[in-house]
Design an enzyme around this catalytic site. Sequence first.
Site, short mmCIF file in Angstrom:
data_model
loop_
_atom_site.label_atom_id
_atom_site.label_comp_id
_atom_site.label_asym_id
_atom_site.label_seq_id
_atom_site.Cartn_x
_atom_site.Cartn_y
_atom_site.Cartn_z
N GLY A 196 0.95 -1.22 -0.31
CA GLY A 196 0.36 0.20 -0.17
C GLY A 196 1.02 1.77 0.05
O GLY A 196 0.12 2.41 0.40
N ASP B 238 9.56 13.44 4.99
CA ASP B 238 10.53 14.18 5.31
C ASP B 238 9.27 14.77 6.51
O ASP B 238 10.08 14.29 7.70
CB ASP B 238 11.01 15.13 5.34
CG ASP B 238 12.75 14.69 4.12
OD1 ASP B 238 12.64 13.54 4.70
OD2 ASP B 238 13.57 15.61 3.32
N HIS C 215 -37.07 -29.20 7.01
CA HIS C 215 -36.86 -29.77 6.11
C HIS C 215 -38.55 -29.42 4.60
O HIS C 215 -38.15 -30.27 4.19
CB HIS C 215 -36.95 -31.53 6.22
CG HIS C 215 -36.52 -32.32 7.50
ND1 HIS C 215 -35.30 -32.83 7.07
CD2 HIS C 215 -36.45 -32.68 8.44
CE1 HIS C 215 -34.80 -33.14 8.06
NE2 HIS C 215 -35.10 -33.53 9.41
N LYS D 233 -47.32 -8.06 -10.71
CA LYS D 233 -46.68 -8.85 -9.38
C LYS D 233 -45.07 -8.23 -8.91
O LYS D 233 -44.98 -7.02 -9.11
CB LYS D 233 -45.41 -9.67 -10.44
CG LYS D 233 -44.73 -10.70 -10.30
CD LYS D 233 -43.79 -11.49 -11.60
CE LYS D 233 -43.35 -12.57 -10.75
NZ LYS D 233 -42.45 -12.36 -9.59
N ASN E 184 -42.39 -8.08 -5.97
CA ASN E 184 -40.82 -9.48 -5.38
C ASN E 184 -40.75 -9.44 -4.28
O ASN E 184 -40.70 -7.49 -3.70
CB ASN E 184 -40.58 -9.27 -6.72
CG ASN E 184 -40.77 -9.78 -8.04
OD1 ASN E 184 -41.20 -10.53 -7.61
ND2 ASN E 184 -40.49 -9.46 -8.76
N GLU F 124 -34.10 -10.03 -1.13
CA GLU F 124 -32.97 -10.50 -2.24
C GLU F 124 -31.51 -10.03 -1.80
O GLU F 124 -30.85 -10.13 -2.45
CB GLU F 124 -34.41 -10.38 -3.55
CG GLU F 124 -35.39 -11.49 -3.55
CD GLU F 124 -35.57 -11.28 -4.83
OE1 GLU F 124 -36.61 -12.05 -5.07
OE2 GLU F 124 -35.37 -9.90 -5.61
#
Length: 472
Positions: free
Chosen positions: A101, A128, A184, A320, A322, A327
Amino acid sequence: MTTASYRVEHDSMGALDVPATALWGAQTQRAVQNFPPSGLTMPRAFLRALGLIKHAAAGANAELGDLEAALAFAIRQAALEVADGRHDEHFPVDVFQTGSGTSSNMNANEVIATLASRALGRAVHANDHVNMGQSSNDVVPTAIHVAAALMLDELLLPALARLSEVLDQRAAELRAAVKTGRTHLMDAMPITLGQELGGWRAQVDSNRARLNSVLPRLLQLAQGGTAVGTGINARPEFGAVFARHLAEHTGLGFVPSGNYFEALSSQDTAVELSGQLKVLSVSLMKIANDLRWMNSGPLAGLGEIALPALQPGSSIMPGKVNPVIPEAVAMMAAQVIGNDATITIAGQSGNFQLNVMLPVIAFNLLQSLELLAIGSRNLADHALLGFSLNRARIGDALARNPILVTALNPVIGYEMGAAIAKKAYAEGRPVIDVAAEMTRLSRADLERLLDPLTLTDGGITGGAIAGAGASG
């Protein structure tokens, strides 16, 4: 471009043309030419940390009598301008640069030297004066710790506190709302929404505790170790005085590392923090996906809840909507998990006295902290806070859940319970109706034994055991 568009700067390798309007000097220009841009530069949090480091270093050098007061003041003021983001366009160095770096450290030194020279009316030297008592080898590891500690304290931990608060609020509101539990992905015994959200809150709070446990090591700084850990060209007391100046300015308890050789040669604390961020990502992805499942439908899915409708969900299917926030959070979590893999590989690149993948560690670690802070707040304020319950859908599914028969096991036995469950499922009828036909239990007893809210509080009391216990 014309000759007037450039000025000539010098470093130990000779003369170099630098854009006339640039605040940087020759070493930064060499980095710009050597490392073609990926489009990724060092993040704002890292530049802030560099400015704060140069501010504290100048203060420490002045206090120790190594830097005259006027010079130190000019450097400190210029460094604060860098820390505040007033000159970010003058930090062009790519993330994929020299592994120490050094290019980013010199970028900061040169920009601050230029600003301080203008303010002071005489030359301030990047090496310096601005870099006095320092090396890129201790500045950059210090910057990683400082930037991460500030982001953890100012962004991520408050965001997680907000997420925990919202989860607690919604859990209290829904403490008596009973739904079908699932194992499950299959129907299981009932739980309340309050219990489910309480589990999520416990995950969040465990992550907060894990992140807080990293802080003491994150507050230990490499500054003072200079090039290899021996402290060459820095006063023995420089690290402690520097840390005090930085702590006073930021309000965080920064201290010198207990072993500079470790601090320069390894990035174990960054790897540790990244690992905890990965755990948090796993938790957030679990919560986000649970919300997506519960919101699925609205007709052909679970349809237990309705998340806030934030935007149209399709370019072709009208109407629709979502689950965009869960997400987005899941994608953020995936990115952080990937970042952790990069940081893990980079962390083992400490060859002898120096890690040589510091810039990519800084970039990925700070990105992870920022993403998780943003994701946690969005999940709290734009998904969890505003979702509504489809009580009719939940109640109907619960009533028809054949697994409720588990509550009758201590009274009628496992085998009879299985027969009732199969019949209820095959005929699409409530368990209580089938049990009333197949057992001698009264309707009142069945209503008591199969009450969903009661079942969320623990075991069944009363009644003779007529058969074997249930499996998990």
